[in-house]
Scaffold this motif. Structure first.
Motif, PDB file in Angstrom:
ATOM      1  N   LEU A 105      -6.647  -1.184   8.170  1.00  0.00           N
ATOM      2  CA  LEU A 105      -6.801  -2.057   7.010  1.00  0.00           C
ATOM      3  C   LEU A 105      -5.444  -2.447   6.427  1.00  0.00           C
ATOM      4  O   LEU A 105      -5.232  -3.597   6.034  1.00  0.00           O
ATOM      5  CB  LEU A 105      -7.661  -1.382   5.940  1.00  0.00           C
ATOM      6  N   ILE A 106      -4.525  -1.501   6.391  1.00  0.00           N
ATOM      7  CA  ILE A 106      -3.182  -1.796   5.882  1.00  0.00           C
ATOM      8  C   ILE A 106      -2.500  -2.810   6.790  1.00  0.00           C
ATOM      9  O   ILE A 106      -1.921  -3.788   6.323  1.00  0.00           O
ATOM     10  CB  ILE A 106      -2.348  -0.506   5.749  1.00  0.00           C
ATOM     11  N   GLU A 107      -2.566  -2.584   8.100  1.00  0.00           N
ATOM     12  CA  GLU A 107      -1.931  -3.508   9.047  1.00  0.00           C
ATOM     13  C   GLU A 107      -2.567  -4.890   8.990  1.00  0.00           C
ATOM     14  O   GLU A 107      -1.875  -5.903   9.041  1.00  0.00           O
ATOM     15  CB  GLU A 107      -2.006  -2.952  10.470  1.00  0.00           C
ATOM     16  N   LYS A 108      -3.881  -4.938   8.890  1.00  0.00           N
ATOM     17  CA  LYS A 108      -4.597  -6.209   8.840  1.00  0.00           C
ATOM     18  C   LYS A 108      -4.158  -7.042   7.643  1.00  0.00           C
ATOM     19  O   LYS A 108      -4.068  -8.259   7.727  1.00  0.00           O
ATOM     20  CB  LYS A 108      -6.098  -5.949   8.760  1.00  0.00           C
ATOM     21  N   ASN A 109      -3.861  -6.384   6.544  1.00  0.00           N
ATOM     22  CA  ASN A 109      -3.519  -7.086   5.312  1.00  0.00           C
ATOM     23  C   ASN A 109      -2.024  -7.100   5.035  1.00  0.00           C
ATOM     24  O   ASN A 109      -1.598  -7.498   3.969  1.00  0.00           O
ATOM     25  CB  ASN A 109      -4.270  -6.451   4.141  1.00  0.00           C
ATOM     26  N   ARG A 110      -1.249  -6.685   5.999  1.00  0.00           N
ATOM     27  CA  ARG A 110       0.201  -6.565   5.827  1.00  0.00           C
ATOM     28  C   ARG A 110       0.865  -7.884   5.448  1.00  0.00           C
ATOM     29  O   ARG A 110       1.739  -7.928   4.603  1.00  0.00           O
ATOM     30  CB  ARG A 110       0.814  -6.019   7.102  1.00  0.00           C
ATOM     31  N   ASN A 111       0.482  -8.970   6.064  1.00  0.00           N
ATOM     32  CA  ASN A 111       1.132 -10.248   5.813  1.00  0.00           C
ATOM     33  C   ASN A 111       0.459 -11.058   4.713  1.00  0.00           C
ATOM     34  O   ASN A 111       0.883 -12.154   4.411  1.00  0.00           O
ATOM     35  CB  ASN A 111       1.181 -11.078   7.107  1.00  0.00           C
ATOM     36  N   TYR A 112      -0.553 -10.510   4.141  1.00  0.00           N
ATOM     37  CA  TYR A 112      -1.264 -11.197   3.064  1.00  0.00           C
ATOM     38  C   TYR A 112      -0.486 -10.974   1.772  1.00  0.00           C
ATOM     39  O   TYR A 112      -0.182  -9.856   1.405  1.00  0.00           O
ATOM     40  CB  TYR A 112      -2.688 -10.637   2.955  1.00  0.00           C
ATOM     41  N   SER A 113      -0.113 -12.027   1.092  1.00  0.00           N
ATOM     42  CA  SER A 113       0.777 -11.917  -0.058  1.00  0.00           C
ATOM     43  C   SER A 113       0.090 -11.325  -1.289  1.00  0.00           C
ATOM     44  O   SER A 113       0.759 -10.862  -2.200  1.00  0.00           O
ATOM     45  CB  SER A 113       1.362 -13.280  -0.407  1.00  0.00           C
ATOM     46  N   TYR A 162      -4.384   2.637  -2.294  1.00  0.00           N
ATOM     47  CA  TYR A 162      -3.619   3.736  -2.876  1.00  0.00           C
ATOM     48  C   TYR A 162      -4.344   5.014  -2.504  1.00  0.00           C
ATOM     49  O   TYR A 162      -5.507   5.199  -2.848  1.00  0.00           O
ATOM     50  CB  TYR A 162      -3.512   3.585  -4.394  1.00  0.00           C
ATOM     51  N   ILE A 163      -3.666   5.867  -1.782  1.00  0.00           N
ATOM     52  CA  ILE A 163      -4.288   7.054  -1.232  1.00  0.00           C
ATOM     53  C   ILE A 163      -3.723   8.272  -1.944  1.00  0.00           C
ATOM     54  O   ILE A 163      -2.517   8.502  -1.927  1.00  0.00           O
ATOM     55  CB  ILE A 163      -4.006   7.193   0.277  1.00  0.00           C
ATOM     56  N   SER A 165       0.849  -1.186   0.000  1.00  0.00           N
ATOM     57  CA  SER A 165       0.000   0.000   0.000  1.00  0.00           C
ATOM     58  C   SER A 165       0.883   1.233   0.000  1.00  0.00           C
ATOM     59  O   SER A 165       2.005   1.186   0.485  1.00  0.00           O
ATOM     60  CB  SER A 165      -0.881   0.014   1.243  1.00  0.00           C
ATOM     61  N   PHE A 166       0.372   2.324  -0.531  1.00  0.00           N
ATOM     62  CA  PHE A 166       1.141   3.555  -0.487  1.00  0.00           C
ATOM     63  C   PHE A 166       0.251   4.773  -0.561  1.00  0.00           C
ATOM     64  O   PHE A 166      -0.889   4.701  -1.003  1.00  0.00           O
ATOM     65  CB  PHE A 166       2.207   3.598  -1.590  1.00  0.00           C
ATOM     66  N   PHE A 167       0.791   5.875  -0.075  1.00  0.00           N
ATOM     67  CA  PHE A 167       0.177   7.188  -0.222  1.00  0.00           C
ATOM     68  C   PHE A 167       0.864   7.858  -1.395  1.00  0.00           C
ATOM     69  O   PHE A 167       2.093   7.786  -1.528  1.00  0.00           O
ATOM     70  CB  PHE A 167       0.394   8.038   1.034  1.00  0.00           C
ATOM     71  N   LEU A 168       0.110   8.506  -2.237  1.00  0.00           N
ATOM     72  CA  LEU A 168       0.662   9.226  -3.378  1.00  0.00           C
ATOM     73  C   LEU A 168       0.447  10.712  -3.123  1.00  0.00           C
ATOM     74  O   LEU A 168      -0.685  11.188  -3.113  1.00  0.00           O
ATOM     75  CB  LEU A 168      -0.041   8.794  -4.662  1.00  0.00           C
TER      76      LEU A 168
END
Length: 102
Positions: A75-83, A89-90, A2-5
């Motif tokens: 949401l980012i942390e929850k899905n952090r380890n999901y490949s 994208y923010i 994930s990233f912020f733009l």
């Protein structure tokens, strides 16, 4: 991932994201109804995204609803380890996180 733009206003961040991720779930906070709905109930974002593990999510103009930031972080942390995905994208103007921003 994930990233912020970030970038100055009017430089094509939203346009680039639309071309790079045409099938993404888009949350456009420039739309008054989206801004009102998510300001009133930030948790609605989870409902919009759902449990779609293969979805890319673009949140445009997040600075309009700063109450979403803790939820996005979660949401980012929850899905952090999901490949796979979801990916967030923010898009936000460069001055959003500056201390002297109005």
């Amino acid at each position: 991932g994930s990233f912020f733009l970030f970038g100055p206003r009017g430089t094509g961040k939203s346009t680039w994201l639309a071309h790079a991720y045409p099938d993404a779930i888009r949350v456009d906070l420039l739309q008054p109804e989206s801004e009102r709905e998510l300001s009133a109930r930030p948790e609605r974002l989870k409902e919009l995204i759902g449990e779609k593990k293969n979805s890319i999510v673009v949140i445009d103009e997040i600075q309009r609803v700063p109450e979403l930031l803790p939820l996005v972080h979660s949401l980012i942390e929850k899905n952090r380890n999901y490949s796979g995905r979801p990916q967030l994208y923010i898009d936000s103007p460069l001055d959003f996180f500056r201390c002297d921003a109005p």
